[in-house]
Design a protein around this motif. Structure first.
Motif, PDB file in Angstrom:
ATOM      1  N   ARG A 182      41.110-131.674  49.200  1.00 31.68           N
ATOM      2  CA  ARG A 182      41.291-130.611  50.200  1.00 31.68           C
ATOM      3  C   ARG A 182      40.226-130.697  51.286  1.00 31.68           C
ATOM      4  O   ARG A 182      40.513-130.547  52.478  1.00 31.68           O
ATOM      5  CB  ARG A 182      41.225-129.237  49.534  1.00 31.68           C
ATOM      6  N   ILE A 183      38.983-130.950  50.868  1.00 27.88           N
ATOM      7  CA  ILE A 183      37.896-131.073  51.837  1.00 27.88           C
ATOM      8  C   ILE A 183      38.124-132.275  52.745  1.00 27.88           C
ATOM      9  O   ILE A 183      37.950-132.203  53.964  1.00 27.88           O
ATOM     10  CB  ILE A 183      36.544-131.175  51.097  1.00 27.88           C
ATOM     11  N   ASN A 184      38.545-133.384  52.170  1.00 27.02           N
ATOM     12  CA  ASN A 184      38.845-134.572  52.961  1.00 27.02           C
ATOM     13  C   ASN A 184      39.937-134.300  53.990  1.00 27.02           C
ATOM     14  O   ASN A 184      39.869-134.777  55.134  1.00 27.02           O
ATOM     15  CB  ASN A 184      39.247-135.709  52.032  1.00 27.02           C
ATOM     16  N   ARG A 185      40.925-133.507  53.614  1.00 31.22           N
ATOM     17  CA  ARG A 185      42.031-133.222  54.522  1.00 31.22           C
ATOM     18  C   ARG A 185      41.634-132.309  55.674  1.00 31.22           C
ATOM     19  O   ARG A 185      42.381-132.161  56.631  1.00 31.22           O
ATOM     20  CB  ARG A 185      43.219-132.634  53.744  1.00 31.22           C
ATOM     21  N   THR A 186      40.436-131.698  55.591  1.00 32.44           N
ATOM     22  CA  THR A 186      39.926-130.931  56.750  1.00 32.44           C
ATOM     23  C   THR A 186      39.304-131.856  57.783  1.00 32.44           C
ATOM     24  O   THR A 186      38.907-131.409  58.860  1.00 32.44           O
ATOM     25  CB  THR A 186      38.869-129.898  56.310  1.00 32.44           C
ATOM     26  N   GLY A 187      39.188-133.149  57.462  1.00 34.34           N
ATOM     27  CA  GLY A 187      38.618-134.114  58.395  1.00 34.34           C
ATOM     28  C   GLY A 187      37.306-134.722  57.952  1.00 34.34           C
ATOM     29  O   GLY A 187      36.767-135.612  58.620  1.00 34.34           O
ATOM     30  N   THR A 188      36.760-134.255  56.824  1.00 32.75           N
ATOM     31  CA  THR A 188      35.496-134.783  56.325  1.00 32.75           C
ATOM     32  C   THR A 188      35.700-136.160  55.687  1.00 32.75           C
ATOM     33  O   THR A 188      36.606-136.345  54.880  1.00 32.75           O
ATOM     34  CB  THR A 188      34.888-133.826  55.278  1.00 32.75           C
ATOM     35  N   THR A 189      34.864-137.108  56.063  1.00 30.10           N
ATOM     36  CA  THR A 189      34.896-138.445  55.487  1.00 30.10           C
ATOM     37  C   THR A 189      34.244-138.406  54.108  1.00 30.10           C
ATOM     38  O   THR A 189      33.147-137.868  53.959  1.00 30.10           O
ATOM     39  CB  THR A 189      34.143-139.435  56.392  1.00 30.10           C
ATOM     40  N   VAL A 190      34.910-138.975  53.094  1.00 32.94           N
ATOM     41  CA  VAL A 190      34.394-138.932  51.727  1.00 32.94           C
ATOM     42  C   VAL A 190      34.236-140.356  51.189  1.00 32.94           C
ATOM     43  O   VAL A 190      35.174-141.158  51.255  1.00 32.94           O
ATOM     44  CB  VAL A 190      35.323-138.139  50.784  1.00 32.94           C
ATOM     45  N   MET A 191      33.039-140.649  50.682  1.00 33.32           N
ATOM     46  CA  MET A 191      32.807-141.898  49.954  1.00 33.32           C
ATOM     47  C   MET A 191      32.311-141.529  48.564  1.00 33.32           C
ATOM     48  O   MET A 191      31.311-140.831  48.419  1.00 33.32           O
ATOM     49  CB  MET A 191      31.782-142.790  50.660  1.00 33.32           C
ATOM     50  N   MET A 192      33.032-141.987  47.533  1.00 34.36           N
ATOM     51  CA  MET A 192      32.753-141.563  46.165  1.00 34.36           C
ATOM     52  C   MET A 192      32.652-142.752  45.222  1.00 34.36           C
ATOM     53  O   MET A 192      33.565-143.571  45.134  1.00 34.36           O
ATOM     54  CB  MET A 192      33.862-140.618  45.684  1.00 34.36           C
ATOM     55  N   ALA A 193      31.524-142.838  44.507  1.00 28.39           N
ATOM     56  CA  ALA A 193      31.352-143.843  43.455  1.00 28.39           C
ATOM     57  C   ALA A 193      31.857-143.271  42.145  1.00 28.39           C
ATOM     58  O   ALA A 193      31.567-142.117  41.808  1.00 28.39           O
ATOM     59  CB  ALA A 193      29.877-144.216  43.331  1.00 28.39           C
ATOM     60  N   THR A 194      32.628-144.058  41.403  1.00 26.97           N
ATOM     61  CA  THR A 194      33.184-143.544  40.151  1.00 26.97           C
ATOM     62  C   THR A 194      33.522-144.671  39.177  1.00 26.97           C
ATOM     63  O   THR A 194      33.795-145.802  39.583  1.00 26.97           O
ATOM     64  CB  THR A 194      34.442-142.701  40.410  1.00 26.97           C
ATOM     65  N   HIS A 195      33.486-144.325  37.873  1.00 26.78           N
ATOM     66  CA  HIS A 195      33.989-145.198  36.818  1.00 26.78           C
ATOM     67  C   HIS A 195      35.354-144.716  36.316  1.00 26.78           C
ATOM     68  O   HIS A 195      35.942-145.335  35.430  1.00 26.78           O
ATOM     69  CB  HIS A 195      33.037-145.202  35.607  1.00 26.78           C
ATOM     70  N   ASP A 196      35.828-143.598  36.841  1.00 32.91           N
ATOM     71  CA  ASP A 196      37.018-142.931  36.306  1.00 32.91           C
ATOM     72  C   ASP A 196      38.289-143.587  36.859  1.00 32.91           C
ATOM     73  O   ASP A 196      38.761-143.244  37.942  1.00 32.91           O
ATOM     74  CB  ASP A 196      36.983-141.443  36.653  1.00 32.91           C
ATOM     75  N   PHE A 197      38.828-144.531  36.099  1.00 30.04           N
ATOM     76  CA  PHE A 197      39.993-145.273  36.586  1.00 30.04           C
ATOM     77  C   PHE A 197      41.213-144.375  36.752  1.00 30.04           C
ATOM     78  O   PHE A 197      42.048-144.598  37.630  1.00 30.04           O
ATOM     79  CB  PHE A 197      40.306-146.446  35.652  1.00 30.04           C
ATOM     80  N   ALA A 198      41.339-143.320  35.912  1.00 28.70           N
ATOM     81  CA  ALA A 198      42.523-142.453  35.985  1.00 28.70           C
ATOM     82  C   ALA A 198      42.567-141.718  37.327  1.00 28.70           C
ATOM     83  O   ALA A 198      43.634-141.581  37.932  1.00 28.70           O
ATOM     84  CB  ALA A 198      42.511-141.447  34.832  1.00 28.70           C
TER      85      ALA A 198
END
Length: 230
Positions: A182-198
């Motif tokens: 939802r935050i990304n859809r307001t126009g905020t660029t998101v970069m996220m590191a994750t191990h969560d394949f699902a």
């Protein structure tokens, strides 16, 4: 919004964490950084915050070359970049509202504006009814929502997240990712590191895969693993 050009990070003793990474993340993108532990994901995020200095190369964040940024300007850089980590880093003796408002108080924001923006962002994350509670009175998922509210309260153009669902159960993780979406859809660029394949497989966003500090895959609308070639 974020550009890395030939970026490398070598720690004392010759340990290479990041090797010649080139990456261009455009405004409004949602990008997953994936790869095994030690692949360089967290180091890359810390370099984008200037918590780590690059050994070689250049990083631009929101149009600024942060590799040349004077140290006294670094706090101003971090006001334009929201951050979310696996450990929530909440102030235990402050309420939910006080934790969120802290990010605005340090900028000298007027009290009336702080109150309005805190109320708005707590409604966004679904915690309006718990504004007066302390972190110890919240579940892990609720604490992470407070962290997200604090990161987003001043509407930063960029949000960096390092394993934000790492300590959460699968159902709670889904709720956190819906909120970040939802935050990304307001126009905020998101970069996220994750191990969560699902999560990565479900969201089908751009995936940048690291291995021993190098980018080995960069695909849009992809999953955690590279598609098999028939």
């Amino acid at each position: 919004m974020i550009r890395l050009q030939e970026v490398s990070k070598v720690y004392d003793g010759g340990v290479v964490a990041v090797q010649k990474v080139n990456l261009d993340i455009r405004k409004g993108e949602f990008v997953f950084l994936v790869g095994p532990s030690g692949s360089g994901k967290s180091t890359l995020i810390r370099m984008c915050l200037r918590e780590e200095r690059v050994t070689r190369g250049t990083i631009w964040v929101a149009g600024k070359d942060i590799t040349r940024l004077p140290t006294w300007r670094v706090p101003y850089l971090r006001r334009t970049v929201g951050t979310i980590f696996q450990d929530f880093k909440l102030l235990p003796n402050k309420t939910v509202a006080e934790n969120v408002s802290f990010a605005l108080k340090v900028t000298g924001c007027p009290r009336s504006i702080i109150r309005r923006q805190v109320n708005t962002v707590l409604e966004l994350v679904g915690l309006s009814a718990k504004a007066d509670r302390y972190p110890r009175q919240l579940s892990g998922g609720e604490q992470q929502r407070v962290t997200i509210a604090r990161a987003f309260v001043n509407r930063p153009p960029i949000l960096l997240a390092d394993e934000p669902t790492g300590n959460l159960d699968p159902a709670t993780s889904v709720g956190i990712m819906r909120l970040l979406d939802r935050i990304n859809r307001t126009g905020t660029t998101v970069m996220m590191a994750t191990h969560d394949f699902a999560i990565v497989d479900a969201m089908r966003r751009r995936v940048v895969q690291l291995d021993r500090g190098r980018v080995i895959r960069d695909e849009s609308a992809s999953g955690y693993e590279a598609p098999s070639k028939s």
